[in-house]
Enzyme design. Structure first.
Site, PDB file in Angstrom:
ATOM      1  N   ASP A 268      -3.984  38.613 -49.552  1.00  0.00           N
ATOM      2  CA  ASP A 268      -4.610  37.966 -50.683  1.00  0.00           C
ATOM      3  C   ASP A 268      -6.053  38.427 -50.889  1.00  0.00           C
ATOM      4  OD1 ASP A 268      -4.784  35.764 -52.724  1.00  0.00           O
ATOM      5  OD2 ASP A 268      -6.311  35.048 -51.318  1.00  0.00           O
ATOM      6  N   GLU A 305      -3.805  42.694 -52.612  1.00  0.00           N
ATOM      7  CA  GLU A 305      -4.298  42.220 -53.906  1.00  0.00           C
ATOM      8  C   GLU A 305      -5.795  42.497 -53.934  1.00  0.00           C
ATOM      9  OE1 GLU A 305      -4.896  38.240 -56.669  1.00  0.00           O
ATOM     10  OE2 GLU A 305      -4.961  38.119 -54.494  1.00  0.00           O
ATOM     11  N   ASP A 330      -3.227  44.852 -61.476  1.00  0.00           N
ATOM     12  CA  ASP A 330      -3.565  43.894 -62.536  1.00  0.00           C
ATOM     13  C   ASP A 330      -3.786  44.589 -63.868  1.00  0.00           C
ATOM     14  OD1 ASP A 330      -3.327  41.602 -61.028  1.00  0.00           O
ATOM     15  OD2 ASP A 330      -5.447  41.475 -60.537  1.00  0.00           O
ATOM     16  N   HIS A 333      -0.612  44.693 -65.800  1.00  0.00           N
ATOM     17  CA  HIS A 333      -0.307  43.383 -66.369  1.00  0.00           C
ATOM     18  C   HIS A 333      -1.181  43.077 -67.579  1.00  0.00           C
ATOM     19  CE1 HIS A 333      -1.299  39.115 -66.954  1.00  0.00           C
ATOM     20  NE2 HIS A 333      -0.001  38.938 -66.806  1.00  0.00           N
ATOM     21  N   GLN A 400      -1.199  34.711 -62.831  1.00  0.00           N
ATOM     22  CA  GLN A 400      -1.252  34.927 -64.269  1.00  0.00           C
ATOM     23  C   GLN A 400      -0.570  33.812 -65.050  1.00  0.00           C
ATOM     24  OE1 GLN A 400      -3.300  37.034 -65.212  1.00  0.00           O
ATOM     25  NE2 GLN A 400      -3.539  38.183 -63.305  1.00  0.00           N
ATOM     26  N   ASN A 403      -3.028  30.192 -63.472  1.00  0.00           N
ATOM     27  CA  ASN A 403      -4.440  30.146 -63.827  1.00  0.00           C
ATOM     28  C   ASN A 403      -4.671  30.148 -65.331  1.00  0.00           C
ATOM     29  OD1 ASN A 403      -5.426  29.924 -61.223  1.00  0.00           O
ATOM     30  ND2 ASN A 403      -5.381  32.141 -60.886  1.00  0.00           N
TER      31      ASN A 403
END
Length: 632
Positions: A268, A305, A330, A333, A400, A403
């Site tokens: 993480d 991540e 990310d 995305h 995503q 949050n």
């Protein structure tokens, strides 16, 4: 006595009733372990541990039963749980429990899944089933296997306060959450997955520990004041005493790999790990985990991540990298999300148009050193030369969705055509795909942020922090209360949805798409080099040609409210439409019928709004046994 670096931290129990206690507590001059029976009401004993070098304490206690409860007493003060506790049956403030780690594994023939064959499925234990336990997941594994999933990724299971939490407030990294079923239940789940041919990845948090029940600072120098994270005190990975802190977290990683048989770890927010050492903690962690995998004769993968777009995360050590295996992307995305939704607030302001998504297909990260308006500085390094399996891509994940103000999924705001399009972009990319639980059948339940803290001040701080984060996105809706149990309950999945109506259609689409992806080499080989990527900006259309040997596939994705037509460089020959949208077809002037295209080197493709086409060279369809046209 010299510290034994190979001695496991915590309480290690043997069937003969002997228990070895090993603790790092340099802040204490004297450490005692207080042991009671499993009920904590009788048979209490207090034993002094022997001080060792570098702040360690050690002791061997006989006639200890598995299940006994224990706490450490530092310098005669308040008893505390073990920082390396394996189980906290009474929560983060209660005593630790001595665990019999024996388990009847029958996955001895398991040799893992190659990373480029991973189809990840991220799930949260507490909301994945009505029961919210590890054991309740096991009957669902076959369903995921039939879908085409090859690896599940479990959100953090380290003991957190209360019975509901995303898992990122874990306080005891070694302890398996009691409300999920504890350590033996987790082993049953991993064992069952392996017997079904399913790999298992665990999400771990090494950048911070949760605030409630966090007593580590009383034991040793686990934290540093030199840095801060968005979630509190930073872990000491580079200051005085940091060798012991590194050892603590590396032992934790090895526990999941060696004792629990996990195939990989998702790390993480490594961008919140500040480490100025010559040899980074993450380099050391990577080396130790990969060495463990070699010893166990199965691959072990570390997936990061990070929001820094830094190529050295996955680059090899010999070229100055940290040697992790893959990174969440990310950028991919965000570019897709902007095309699908039109949202441009918050960090989405850095993305626009199909050119960004085209760059993500070509290179991996979009930001590779250029200026970011959102960050107000240059961002990222080039990932052009990295392999496709160095990146994990997704259209949705826990962050995503959760949050967002209302934690709404795509299924709550998009049409069936849009859902299919977003799925196809991810699953037909040259990267490792990841689904978020329920995405495959258009789950309508939100995945909202929830906690169950006891401290009133902490609850207020969580509410305030969430509100401030949402303010950056200018969302106007009322924020769900993270502490309210109904926020958690409304986030539970509705498994029965997938058996009927549009939900069944979406699930069948995912199954067919994953089936084609697995069987057609042009789609299954994750190569960024063996592809051609063209952005038709005026038509809001992205064209991709991918190949592997003689296998070739062409895909056109159309993001827009009006129909589009492009002239695409499709190599000469006959092509079959394997999957797509009912109104997304090769132009009939170029085809024998609606399902075939005869190209002379260029071909016209017509797409209605939010549609895509997948074309495969007919020689490949015959060679691979793909005869039928998948439903549209």
């Amino acid at each position: 006595m010299t510290v034994k670096l190979d001695e496991k931290l915590g309480a290690v129990w043997s069937p003969d009733g002997t228990c070895r206690f090993h603790l790092w507590a340099p802040r204490a001059k004297k450490v005692e372990v207080r042991i009671a029976d499993a009920n904590g009401v009788s048979g209490e004993r207090t034993i002094a541990l022997e001080p060792l070098d570098r702040g360690y304490f050690f002791g061997v206690v006989k006639n200890v039963a598995a299940g006994a409860l224990y706490q450490y007493v530092l310098d005669g003060k308040t008893p505390r749980p073990d920082p390396a506790s394996r189980f906290q049956p009474r929560g983060v403030h209660g005593p630790s429990q001595i665990v019999d780690s024996r388990f009847d594994w029958n996955d001895g023939a398991w040799r893992g899944v190659a990373l480029d064959k991973y189809v990840l499925y991220e799930l949260h234990v507490g909301t994945f089933t009505p029961d919210g336990t590890f054991d309740a997941i096991i009957p669902r594994i076959e369903n995921l296997k039939q879908l085409g999933v090859t690896a599940i990724e479990i959100m953090p299971v380290a003991q957190f306060p209360g019975g509901r939490n995303w898992g990122y407030d874990g306080t005891y990294p070694f302890a398996v959450q009691d409300s999920y079923g504890g350590p033996l239940a987790l082993k049953r789940l991993v064992n069952a997955c392996h017997l079904q041919g399913m790999a298992v990845v665990l999400d771990v948090v090494y950048n911070h520990l949760g605030p409630e029940g966090n007593y580590l600072g009383e034991f040793g120098h686990y934290f540093t004041d030199a840095y801060r994270t968005p979630w509190g005190a930073a872990v000491n990975f580079d200051g005085p005493h940091s060798d012991e802190v590194r050892r603590y977290f590396i032992q934790n990683a090895l526990q999941w790999i060696e004792e629990f048989h996990f195939d990989g770890l998702r790390l993480d927010a490594i961008n919140a790990i500040v480490d100025t050492s010559a040899r980074k903690f993450l380099e050391e962690l990577s080396a130790e985990c990969h060495a463990a995998g070699e010893k166990l004769q199965r691959p072990v993968y570390l997936i990061a991540e990070s929001d820094r777009n830094d190529a050295k995360v996955v680059a090899e050590g010999k070229v100055g990298g940290w040697g992790l295996d893959a990174s969440w992307n990310d950028d991919f995305h965000h570019a897709l999300h902007v095309l699908m939704t039109g949202e441009r607030n918050g960090y989405y302001e850095d993305y626009s148009g199909v050119e960004d998504l085209a760059r993500a297909f070509r290179d991996g990260f979009i930001y590779a050193g250029q200026y970011s308006r959102f960050r107000q500085k240059r961002h990222g390094t080039s990932t052009h030369d990295l392999r496709g399996d160095h990146f994990v891509v997704f259209s949705q994940n826990h962050d995503q969705i959760g949050n967002r103000m209302l934690a709404d999924r795509y299924s709550q705001t998009m049409s069936v055509d849009q859902l299919k399009l977003a799925a196809a972009v991810v699953l037909l990319s040259p990267y490792v795909p990841m689904l978020f639980m329920g995405e495959e059948y258009a789950e309508t339940a939100p995945f909202q942020y929830f906690v169950s803290h006891e401290d009133a001040g902490l609850i207020a701080a969580v509410r305030k922090g969430r509100a401030e984060e949402f303010a950056r996105f200018e969302w106007k809706e009322a924020m769900p209360d993270p502490q309210d149990e109904t926020t958690f309950l409304r986030s539970k999945m509705n498994w029965d949805l997938q058996t009927g109506g549009g939900h069944k259609v979406i699930r069948e689409f995912y199954r067919q798409l994953l089936d084609l992806r697995a069987r057609i080499p042009a789609l299954s080989e994750l190569s960024k080099r063996e592809q051609e990527v063209l952005a038709f900006a005026d038509q809001d259309t992205l064209f991709i040609r991918r190949w592997s040997g003689k296998s070739e596939a062409c895909i056109a994705f159309h993001f827009g409210e009006t129909a589009s037509e492009i002239v695409a460089p499709i190599p000469a020959g006959q092509w079959k439409q394997m999957l797509g949208s009912a109104a997304g077809t090769p132009d009939k002037n170029d085809a024998h019928d609606a399902n075939y295209l005869n190209s002379t080197g260029v071909a016209r493709l017509s797409l209605e709004p939010w549609r895509f086409i997948l074309l495969v060279k007919t020689d490949d369809t015959k060679e691979r046994g793909v005869e039928r046209l998948a439903s549209k």
